[in-house]
Design a protein around this motif. Sequence first.
Motif, PDB file in Angstrom:
ATOM      1  N   THR A  46      68.550  31.111 -46.777  1.00 41.74           N
ATOM      2  CA  THR A  46      69.600  32.105 -46.405  1.00 41.74           C
ATOM      3  C   THR A  46      70.873  31.653 -47.534  1.00 41.74           C
ATOM      4  OG1 THR A  46      69.004  32.276 -44.460  1.00 41.74           O
ATOM      5  CG2 THR A  46      71.333  32.807 -44.781  1.00 41.74           C
ATOM      6  N   LEU A  47      70.810  30.334 -47.719  1.00 42.59           N
ATOM      7  CA  LEU A  47      72.166  29.830 -48.467  1.00 42.59           C
ATOM      8  C   LEU A  47      71.797  30.253 -49.893  1.00 42.59           C
ATOM      9  CD1 LEU A  47      72.864  26.372 -47.148  1.00 42.59           C
ATOM     10  CD2 LEU A  47      74.384  28.130 -47.178  1.00 42.59           C
ATOM     11  N   VAL A  48      70.599  30.134 -50.399  1.00 46.44           N
ATOM     12  CA  VAL A  48      70.289  30.618 -51.551  1.00 46.44           C
ATOM     13  C   VAL A  48      70.345  32.104 -52.007  1.00 46.44           C
ATOM     14  CG1 VAL A  48      68.106  30.903 -53.236  1.00 46.44           C
ATOM     15  CG2 VAL A  48      68.375  28.608 -51.845  1.00 46.44           C
ATOM     16  N   GLN A  49      70.033  32.989 -50.857  1.00 47.76           N
ATOM     17  CA  GLN A  49      70.110  34.377 -51.070  1.00 47.76           C
ATOM     18  C   GLN A  49      71.753  34.646 -51.015  1.00 47.76           C
ATOM     19  OE1 GLN A  49      67.971  36.188 -51.914  1.00 47.76           O
ATOM     20  NE2 GLN A  49      66.150  36.340 -50.693  1.00 47.76           N
ATOM     21  N   ALA A  50      72.514  34.017 -50.284  1.00 49.26           N
ATOM     22  CA  ALA A  50      73.882  34.286 -50.397  1.00 49.26           C
ATOM     23  C   ALA A  50      74.804  33.643 -51.751  1.00 49.26           C
ATOM     24  CB  ALA A  50      74.492  33.759 -49.063  1.00 49.26           C
ATOM     25  N   ILE A  51      74.412  32.409 -51.757  1.00 52.39           N
ATOM     26  CA  ILE A  51      75.097  31.916 -53.065  1.00 52.39           C
ATOM     27  C   ILE A  51      74.314  32.310 -54.382  1.00 52.39           C
ATOM     28  CG2 ILE A  51      76.042  29.527 -54.030  1.00 52.39           C
ATOM     29  CD1 ILE A  51      76.187  28.876 -50.953  1.00 52.39           C
ATOM     30  N   GLY A  52      73.024  31.900 -54.380  1.00 57.74           N
ATOM     31  CA  GLY A  52      72.217  32.060 -55.514  1.00 57.74           C
ATOM     32  C   GLY A  52      72.179  30.745 -56.260  1.00 57.74           C
ATOM     33  N   VAL A  53      71.135  30.746 -57.140  1.00 54.95           N
ATOM     34  CA  VAL A  53      70.920  29.425 -57.863  1.00 54.95           C
ATOM     35  C   VAL A  53      70.820  29.730 -59.498  1.00 54.95           C
ATOM     36  CG1 VAL A  53      69.168  27.389 -58.365  1.00 54.95           C
ATOM     37  CG2 VAL A  53      69.604  28.233 -55.850  1.00 54.95           C
ATOM     38  N   SER A  54      71.794  29.800 -60.052  1.00 53.14           N
ATOM     39  CA  SER A  54      72.125  30.299 -61.546  1.00 53.14           C
ATOM     40  C   SER A  54      71.664  31.690 -61.528  1.00 53.14           C
ATOM     41  CB  SER A  54      71.198  29.110 -62.172  1.00 53.14           C
ATOM     42  OG  SER A  54      71.304  29.675 -63.700  1.00 53.14           O
ATOM     43  N   LYS A  55      70.677  31.856 -62.667  1.00 56.03           N
ATOM     44  CA  LYS A  55      70.078  33.473 -62.444  1.00 56.03           C
ATOM     45  C   LYS A  55      68.672  33.145 -62.063  1.00 56.03           C
ATOM     46  CE  LYS A  55      73.349  34.713 -66.217  1.00 56.03           C
ATOM     47  NZ  LYS A  55      73.412  35.564 -67.648  1.00 56.03           N
ATOM     48  N   LEU A  56      68.185  32.220 -61.601  1.00 60.23           N
ATOM     49  CA  LEU A  56      67.124  32.159 -61.012  1.00 60.23           C
ATOM     50  C   LEU A  56      66.634  32.655 -59.808  1.00 60.23           C
ATOM     51  CD1 LEU A  56      66.522  28.682 -62.712  1.00 60.23           C
ATOM     52  CD2 LEU A  56      65.649  30.748 -63.516  1.00 60.23           C
TER      53      LEU A  56
END
Length: 453
Positions: free
Chosen positions: A65-75
């Motif tokens: 959920t954190l990854v979907q909200a904040i993102g990890v670079s352009k990956l």
Amino acid sequence: MPSPPVTPARRLSPWRTVLFGAQHVLVMYTGCIAVPLVFGAALGLDKSTIATLVNADLLVAGVITLVQAIGVSKLLGARMPVVAGASFTAVNPMILIGQEYGLSAVYGAMIAAGIFGLLVAVPFSRLLRFFPPIVRGAAVTMIGLSLIGNAVTMVFGDEHPDGGRFALAVGVIALIVALMRYGRGVLAQSAVLVALVLGTAIAATVSMTDFAGVGSAGWLGLPNPFVFGAPQFPIAGIASTCLVMLVIFAESTAYLLSVSETTGEPADRGRLARGLAADGASAVLAGFLTSFPDTIFAQNVSLVRITGIVSRAVTAVAGGFLVALGLVPKMGEVVASLPGPVVGAVSLVMFATVAGVGIATIAQADLRRNDNLLIVSLAMGVGMVPIVAPEIYADLPSAAKIVLGGSITSAVLVAFVLNLLFNHLAIPRIARTTDDPRPAAPQPGSTTEEVPA
């Protein structure tokens, strides 16, 4: 019911951000932990092992959920207000793999499917034209309808219909409707949370709550990798789990597009690919931590729609709460102890709203065309078969059960194939004789169609 005006993220105060983040967690929590509970019960796991699965499940859901909200670079990460949770689509295939090859094979196949998902996320995002509103709408509608039975089970549990539980559930639903219809501002936007709190308070006065397990739960619980031993990689298990990953991608695509319509932010190929890659990463992480592959949760998509709160900070807070719940079993036990009639009533509203969102998506297609009407009708009809008569698929091979025995997978497959045949493959219609009394079907590209009276 029309959705309220969108509330821009910059206008939310910190306390509202936390409040709405908590609401997201409460809405999806029971559905999230239902997956490890069902999986553990089906394979005869003991309570301590199931508890380990629940903690890992919540931790992975929070991280993704954190990854979907904040993102990890352009990956990785769609950078949209969505919440991830364990996918119901994966449960039956995982059970079948566990029964056939053992639990270590379940998580080996999951890791392989996650890597497959990471590799195909970008190509899959380029197939958007094969998922028009008629296909996406059928998928989302079937997801909502297929989950309603789970909400009813939460209301009544394993008991026979009980008047008190039924009355409490009806009261919670009535309160949500009243607050959403007549409430203003934060009161209307937090209707689900208010109903959960007041419903639990009422349940406590009539002895419908049981928080006894909170005291015995630990304060800290870290998931152990490979609880069931070193992963194994059976070819059949990998193939079936990769198929499940594609279905999860179809679900997440539908939800990302639905949220895009609510927020007004375009869901371009890059955004879709990053969101789908996060699903693939969830399967890899889940394989190591003995959890479950995640998808975007339907309840939270509908919550964004009915509240109009589109702040990514809100879902990031929800992700933080989920991580905390995964690491602190005592906190998770509190939420898990919410009375079934209350949680079930809230879930019923959410699942029904999901089905409504799907219907609204279907309405974007021209249903005056018989082709589109046939696509959605057959997809919904076939999708309902596993719900109303699951015994029909009991004797099929395991691989066939994965597709045909699931309402969501079967509906998506029928809608996708029929849309491909009718709208993408150049198959000419059979010419009619001059004495055929039926009106001629409109040709592709025609601007008018005759609608039967």
